[in-house]
Design an enzyme around this catalytic site. Structure first.
Site, PDB file in Angstrom:
ATOM      1  CE  LYS A   1     -16.302  -1.449 -10.735  1.00 42.62           C
ATOM      2  NZ  LYS A   1     -16.001  -2.699 -10.589  1.00 42.62           N
ATOM      3  CB  THR A   2     -20.983  -0.079  -2.022  1.00 44.36           C
ATOM      4  OG1 THR A   2     -21.292  -1.608  -2.280  1.00 44.36           O
ATOM      5  CG2 THR A   2     -21.595   0.505  -3.149  1.00 44.36           C
ATOM      6  CB  ALA A   3     -17.204   0.406   1.669  1.00 35.98           C
ATOM      7  CB  ALA A   4     -22.399  -2.141   1.570  1.00 34.78           C
TER       8      ALA A   4
ATOM      9  CD  GLU B   1      -2.558   1.649   0.216  1.00 41.77           C
ATOM     10  OE1 GLU B   1      -3.549   1.043  -0.228  1.00 41.77           O
ATOM     11  OE2 GLU B   1      -2.478   2.874  -0.184  1.00 41.77           O
TER      12      GLU B   1
ATOM     13  CG  ASP C   1     -14.364   0.269  -5.758  1.00 41.15           C
ATOM     14  OD1 ASP C   1     -15.473  -0.023  -5.043  1.00 41.15           O
ATOM     15  OD2 ASP C   1     -13.916   1.534  -5.134  1.00 41.15           O
TER      16      ASP C   1
ATOM     17  CB  CYS D   1     -20.991   5.184  -4.137  1.00 36.54           C
ATOM     18  SG  CYS D   1     -22.115   5.434  -2.927  1.00 36.54           S
TER      19      CYS D   1
ATOM     20  CB  CYS E   1     -26.530   2.474  -2.424  1.00 39.13           C
ATOM     21  SG  CYS E   1     -25.870   4.133  -2.803  1.00 39.13           S
TER      22      CYS E   1
HETATM   23  C1  LIG Z   1     -17.960  10.043  -2.890  1.00 40.19           C
HETATM   24  C2  LIG Z   1     -18.095   8.723  -2.428  1.00 40.19           C
HETATM   25  C3  LIG Z   1     -19.269   7.933  -1.769  1.00 40.19           C
HETATM   26  C4  LIG Z   1     -19.358   6.687  -1.426  1.00 40.19           C
HETATM   27  N1  LIG Z   1     -20.412   6.327  -0.679  1.00 40.19           N
HETATM   28  C5  LIG Z   1     -20.338   4.979  -0.285  1.00 40.19           C
HETATM   29  C6  LIG Z   1     -21.604   4.367   0.464  1.00 40.19           C
HETATM   30  O1  LIG Z   1     -22.398   5.105   0.944  1.00 40.19           O
HETATM   31  N2  LIG Z   1     -21.571   3.176   1.054  1.00 40.19           N
HETATM   32  C7  LIG Z   1     -20.607   2.231   0.336  1.00 40.19           C
HETATM   33  O2  LIG Z   1     -20.780   1.031   0.619  1.00 40.19           O
HETATM   34  N3  LIG Z   1     -19.529   2.685  -0.441  1.00 40.19           N
HETATM   35  C8  LIG Z   1     -19.532   3.996  -0.692  1.00 40.19           C
HETATM   36  N4  LIG Z   1     -18.452   4.559  -1.607  1.00 40.19           N
HETATM   37  C9  LIG Z   1     -17.727   3.477  -2.116  1.00 40.19           C
HETATM   38  C10 LIG Z   1     -16.581   2.784  -1.412  1.00 40.19           C
HETATM   39  O3  LIG Z   1     -15.639   3.820  -0.495  1.00 40.19           O
HETATM   40  C11 LIG Z   1     -15.766   1.853  -2.186  1.00 40.19           C
HETATM   41  O4  LIG Z   1     -16.398   0.969  -2.941  1.00 40.19           O
HETATM   42  C12 LIG Z   1     -14.732   0.983  -1.358  1.00 40.19           C
HETATM   43  O5  LIG Z   1     -13.718   2.107  -0.583  1.00 40.19           O
HETATM   44  C13 LIG Z   1     -13.610   0.258  -2.282  1.00 40.19           C
HETATM   45  O6  LIG Z   1     -12.898  -0.641  -1.519  1.00 40.19           O
HETATM   46  P1  LIG Z   1     -11.314  -0.855  -2.114  1.00 40.19           P
HETATM   47  O7  LIG Z   1     -10.564  -1.416  -0.993  1.00 40.19           O
HETATM   48  O8  LIG Z   1     -11.805  -1.728  -3.272  1.00 40.19           O
HETATM   49  O9  LIG Z   1     -10.917   0.498  -2.794  1.00 40.19           O
HETATM   50  P2  LIG Z   1     -10.252   1.572  -1.936  1.00 40.19           P
HETATM   51  O10 LIG Z   1     -11.077   1.603  -0.672  1.00 40.19           O
HETATM   52  O11 LIG Z   1     -10.170   2.793  -2.663  1.00 40.19           O
HETATM   53  O12 LIG Z   1      -8.815   1.047  -1.546  1.00 40.19           O
HETATM   54  C14 LIG Z   1      -7.830   0.988  -2.812  1.00 40.19           C
HETATM   55  C15 LIG Z   1      -6.404   0.981  -2.121  1.00 40.19           C
HETATM   56  O13 LIG Z   1      -5.458   0.324  -3.016  1.00 40.19           O
HETATM   57  C16 LIG Z   1      -4.368   1.105  -2.963  1.00 40.19           C
HETATM   58  N5  LIG Z   1      -3.630   1.145  -4.525  1.00 40.19           N
HETATM   59  C17 LIG Z   1      -4.124   1.598  -5.523  1.00 40.19           C
HETATM   60  N6  LIG Z   1      -3.172   1.067  -6.661  1.00 40.19           N
HETATM   61  C18 LIG Z   1      -2.185   0.367  -5.997  1.00 40.19           C
HETATM   62  C19 LIG Z   1      -1.060  -0.472  -6.314  1.00 40.19           C
HETATM   63  N7  LIG Z   1      -0.913  -0.323  -7.794  1.00 40.19           N
HETATM   64  N8  LIG Z   1      -0.443  -0.912  -5.367  1.00 40.19           N
HETATM   65  C20 LIG Z   1      -0.676  -1.175  -4.253  1.00 40.19           C
HETATM   66  N9  LIG Z   1      -1.639  -0.302  -3.586  1.00 40.19           N
HETATM   67  C21 LIG Z   1      -2.481   0.155  -4.604  1.00 40.19           C
HETATM   68  C22 LIG Z   1      -4.882   2.542  -2.754  1.00 40.19           C
HETATM   69  O14 LIG Z   1      -3.654   3.477  -2.334  1.00 40.19           O
HETATM   70  C23 LIG Z   1      -5.996   2.385  -2.040  1.00 40.19           C
HETATM   71  O15 LIG Z   1      -5.465   2.434  -0.618  1.00 40.19           O
HETATM   72  C24 LIG Z   1     -18.288   5.696  -1.954  1.00 40.19           C
HETATM   73  C25 LIG Z   1     -17.067   6.264  -2.526  1.00 40.19           C
HETATM   74  C26 LIG Z   1     -16.933   7.825  -2.855  1.00 40.19           C
HETATM   75  C27 LIG Z   1     -15.764   8.244  -3.469  1.00 40.19           C
END
Ligand SMILES: Cc1cc2nc3c(=O)[nH]c(=O)nc-3n(C[C@H](O)[C@H](O)[C@H](O)COP(=O)(O)OP(=O)(O)OC[C@H]3O[C@@H](n4cnc5c(N)ncnc54)[C@H](O)[C@@H]3O)c2cc1C
Length: 415
Positions: A309-312, A37, A301, A164, A344
């Site tokens: 695509k959500t944290a949920a 990370e 995501d 989201c 959502c």
């Molecule tokens: C405005 C907004 C509102 C939202 N509202 C909601 C909501 O109400 N409810 C909900 O459930 N979700 C919501 N979400 C979506 C949610 O935040 C994401 O779906 C969630 O964070 C996805 O998790 P992830 O681990 O896949 O990606 P992320 O949490 O984005 O983490 C990805 C990580 O990978 C790292 N990374 C990237 N490339 C590399 C690489 N090459 N090598 C190593 N590390 C790397 C990044 O630095 C980052 O830390 C919202 C998002 C936004 C922007």
């Protein structure tokens, strides 16, 4: 590979998915896990909507990455830049190489600010804002506070997929609520330009949301895609994405422009053997296992699964990934545990929200089926603003998995 450090489980990305998977594996006694990370700050992105609306402090949305990496898990501060799955090897931005027994890819997606001409330069001043940018999200609130009678507001929703599916419209309703409280709602124009032909992908919630938008006087323009910003003229340029006028461009003046940017897979994923034709990590939509490399999983995501695509979604995908890695370690077959769940919480006013919960195929699956899921409620607002952040930081990221099952037998109330 000679000289390359080796880990039993290598996790690429320490966001919502990476930390959750690491914590859950650790809780189950798995040793030798490392997370790659590059960023020192971890954001709870779902709260960005609340920051942009002035109801949550940005400081409450982030913590240091190191404070979240579970004890005993190694953090490698670098970016994964190349994947060689045939040799179980990942190359880092530092030039180092790592090998693994099992790989979990969860890099999230890329915000494509550059795909809209003039956006990167315009963002953060003269009325151009975005809740998708941690750097500029507080400027959304500055823009809302500055609105005055006679102003024109323009909100955008990009082509799918984007993270989201409700975020672009949540801020529309919260802006309207602010204008209403200040007694100037009828003096400010609110226009919402949506790339899709519908307001939301799940028909049950789309019906309710279209009604809410109509009641609040939102002028909706479907099949319009933001392609450029003329910041000097304060005009947003849209290309029409369907119908008789497809391909034509229109120029829309704004005083406040809230942009939800186009989104795509990160380049290092897109160009890797892990990707499908669209660039996402190609996994089975139920087991989260890579379709070509049995020791690789993806979630969050960046995964190719057609859920929202959500944290949920991550909360329900992570236990499947963890169980399946443990099954493979024992020599068992993987299981198909993920049904496409996403949730959502759509904030429709301060103190009101609809929690849209659904699975693959747009089937509505509420966790509390006794409550009509199409109704705006204070309870749902509380869940969004208080319960879910607590759940994220203290439960999900700590590797706890149990949660009441969403109701797949739920029958939607008639329209
Ligand atoms: C405005 C907004 C509102 C939202 N509202 C909601 C909501 O109400 N409810 C909900 O459930 N979700 C919501 N979400 C979506 C949610 O935040 C994401 O779906 C969630 O964070 C996805 O998790 P992830 O681990 O896949 O990606 P992320 O949490 O984005 O983490 C990805 C990580 O990978 C790292 N990374 C990237 N490339 C590399 C690489 N090459 N090598 C190593 N590390 C790397 C990044 O630095 C980052 O830390 C919202 C998002 C936004 C922007």
């Amino acid at each position: 590979m000679a000289g390359a450090a080796h880990h039993k489980i290598l996790i690429v990305g320490g966001g919502a998915a990476g930390i959750t998977v690491a914590a859950s594996l650790k809780r189950r006694g798995t040793a030798d896990i490392a997370i790659i990370e590059p960023n020192d700050t971890h954001y709870y992105q779902p709260a960005f909507t609340l920051v942009g609306a002035g109801v949550y402090d940005l400081a409450r949305t982030h913590r240091s990455t190191d404070s979240l990496v579970p004890p005993g898990v190694a953090r490698i501060k670098a970016k994964a830049s190349k994947f060689d799955p045939s040799n179980n090897t990942v190359e880092l931005s530092t030039g180092d190489k790592l090998t693994y027994d099992y790989l979990v890819v969860c890099t999230g997606l890329k915000l494509d600010w550059a795909k809209v001409d003039g956006l990167a330069e315009a963002l953060g001043h003269d009325g151009v804002c975005s809740n998708y940018s941690s750097e500029h999200v507080t400027y959304t609130w500055d823009c809302i506070k500055a609105l005055k009678p006679g102003d024109k507001t323009v909100f955008t929703q990009p082509p799918l997929p984007f993270k989201c599916p409700g975020a672009p419209q949540k801020i529309v309703y919260l802006t309207i609520d602010n204008l209403r409280r200040r007694g100037i709602r009828d003096k400010v124009d609110v226009a919402y330009y949506v790339h899709a032909p519908v307001i939301f992908g799940v028909p049950f919630f789309a019906r309710h949301l279209a009604k809410i938008a109509e009641d609040r006087g939102v002028r909706i323009f479907y099949q319009h895609n933001l392609v450029a910003i003329d910041a000097k003229a304060k005009a947003a340029i849209f290309e029409i994405a369907g119908g008789d006028k497809q391909g034509q461009r229109i120029s829309v003046p704004y005083d406040m422009l809230h942009v939800s940017p186009p989104q795509s897979p990160p380049e290092e994923i897109k160009s890797s053997p892990l990707a499908n034709a669209a660039g996402w990590v190609e996994v089975n939509q139920n087991s989260m296992q890579h379709v070509r490399y049995a020791n690789i999983f993806s979630l969050g995501d960046v995964a190719s699964t057609p859920n929202s695509k959500t944290a949920a979604a991550v909360r329900k995908q992570s236990p499947v990934v963890v169980r399946n890695i443990l099954r493979l370690m024992r020599g068992d077959a993987v299981e198909s545990g993920y049904d496409g769940y996403a949730s959502c919480p759509l904030t429709t006013a301060h103190g009101k929200a609809i929690i849209a919960e659904f699975i693959y195929g747009g089937k509505v699956t509420p966790t509390l089926p006794v409550l009509d899921p199409g109704k705006q409620r204070w309870l749902s607002w509380w869940i969004k603003t208080s319960f879910l952040p607590m759940l994220y930081w203290n439960y999900m990221l700590k590797g706890y998995e149990w949660f009441p099952k969403h109701n797949t037998a739920f029958k939607e109330p008639a329209a």
